[in-house]
Design an enzyme around this catalytic site. Structure first.
Site, short mmCIF file in Angstrom:
data_model
loop_
_atom_site.label_atom_id
_atom_site.label_comp_id
_atom_site.label_asym_id
_atom_site.label_seq_id
_atom_site.Cartn_x
_atom_site.Cartn_y
_atom_site.Cartn_z
N ASP A 213 0.81 -1.20 0.03
CA ASP A 213 0.17 -0.10 -0.01
C ASP A 213 1.10 1.32 0.07
O ASP A 213 1.68 1.37 -1.01
CB ASP A 213 -0.99 -0.03 1.13
CG ASP A 213 -2.24 0.77 1.00
OD1 ASP A 213 -2.51 1.03 -0.10
OD2 ASP A 213 -2.71 1.36 2.04
N ARG A 266 0.13 9.32 -6.54
CA ARG A 266 -0.01 9.64 -5.15
C ARG A 266 1.28 10.12 -4.64
O ARG A 266 1.76 9.74 -3.78
CB ARG A 266 -0.69 8.24 -4.23
CG ARG A 266 -1.86 7.77 -4.64
CD ARG A 266 -2.43 6.79 -3.67
NE ARG A 266 -3.77 6.18 -3.93
CZ ARG A 266 -4.24 5.48 -3.19
NH1 ARG A 266 -3.70 4.91 -2.22
NH2 ARG A 266 -5.54 5.11 -3.36
#
Length: 374
Positions: A213, A266
């Protein structure tokens, strides 16, 4: 990348009998936020309305604390506490959860094995790698409702962990620490992540975007965070700031002088509140760069984007985000490359002395970011 030295002051090594001179210098730099040395910034234009004054030009970068982690009372980590050496996972776990202030040095590899491990870090700690060898391999950090923590000069990966679960997207995901190298949650405040390296696997070779993640993720009421001079590479999803469109809050994060290479997206995703993204170098970012969402206003300033898709954008939320864009450079980029702003934000701290000219950012960041550069 070659060594990028800084000229540090002499210190009294007799105050630190258990560590060597090189480590003392690193501890003083990270934990005590020693005196700043100005960058080559005397002629660099400052943001409109800034009250800071440019410092005299110098050839050495300043590695002192700058940004939101210096606000709200500042961040000193374990300064004033004992210096202890963690050589095993058990030692690191015990030291990190201790209630006393500690400077925890890590000189080699601490591994979580194929199952992986999660270490909870309590308030008033400095986790400090020694030289270039401090490495948390398959060991994620969780910071939950804690404050005043420094993580410096350490390498991180979760790529050695094979223990997975099936997530909500029906994809395998590393089970330990939710796949994050560092998870920040609750009301954690005053955190500084500096001169670290984070990586997993090349996104082309490992196409599952959820397997590992975030590299550093922050959610909830966490705030007053600086991420500086770190090297992030070979990963899908780097920073999630706010974990959903309902996770409202002003997390106040500064990203500066970081090197992002071979990342999908991100860098960061940022929901709500205000943030500051300056003097970072982006190379081969394939999805989105700075993604402002849910009404966030980000000062995105004098960054060097190279071979990046959508360097500054707003995507994937019901409410768009905004940016105060100034002096960014786009080289071989595609998609959204704004030169005008949709909001205005002036950071509350002084940073003119460390704000580099955009054209010099690539060289300065590549030389100065990552471990072994202090």
């Amino acid at each position: 990348m070659k060594h990028y030295p800084s000229n540090l002051p002499l210190v009294d090594f007799f105050r630190f009998p258990q560590v060597g001179p090189a480590l003392v210098l690193a501890v003083l730099l990270g934990a005590a936020a020693c005196a700043k040395k100005p960058l080559e910034s005397a002629a660099v234009p400052q943001p409109a309305g800034a009250t800071v004054a440019a410092a005299p030009a110098s050839t050495a970068p300043s590695f002192g604390l700058v940004g939101f982690a210096g606000e709200n009372g500042g961040t000193t980590g374990g300064a004033g506490g004992r210096t202890v050496a963690a050589t095993t996972l058990a030692e690191l776990t015990e030291y990190a959860k201790s209630k006393e202030p500690l400077i925890i040095t890590i000189a080699g590899t601490i591994s979580g094995g194929t199952e992986g491990a999660s270490v909870r870090v309590a308030s008033n700690k400095t986790l400090l790698g020694v030289g270039k060898t401090g490495f948390l391999e398959g060991v994620g950090l969780t910071i939950s409702d804690q404050r005043n923590i420094i993580v410096q000069n350490l390498r991180f990966t979760m790529s050695t962990v094979t223990n997975t679960k099936i997530n909500d997207e029906k994809r395998p995901q590393v089970a330990v620490n939710d796949g994050d190298c560092i998870t920040i949650q609750g009301a954690s405040q005053n955190l500084w992540f500096d001169h670290c390296e984070f990586f997993n696997l090349d996104p082309v070779a490992q196409p599952n975007q959820d397997l590992y993640d975030g590299l550093i993720d922050a959610k909830g009421a966490s705030a007053y965070i600086t991420i500086s001079w770190c090297y992030f590479h070979d990963h899908h999803k780097c920073h999630l700031i706010g974990n959903s469109d309902k996770d409202a809050g002003d997390r106040k994060v500064t990203f500066h002088h970081n090197y992002y290479s071979n990342i999908t997206e991100r860098v960061p995703v940022y929901r709500f509140g205000t943030g500051h993204v300056f003097n970072n170098y982006y190379k081969h970012v394939y999805g989105t760069g700075v993604n402002s969402r849910m009404g966030a206003c980000l000062r995105v300033e004098q960054n060097y984007f190279e071979d990046t898709k959508n360097p500054i954008t707003t995507k994937n939320s019901s409410v768009p985000g905004n940016w105060d864009a100034a002096g960014n450079l786009y080289v071989g980029c595609t998609g959204a490359q704004p030169t005008t702003s949709t909001c205005s934000f002036q950071p509350p701290y002084q940073y003119a002395a460390v704000l580099n000219e955009t054209a010099k950012v690539k060289e300065i960041v590549v030389q100065g970011a990552g471990v072994g550069k202090l």
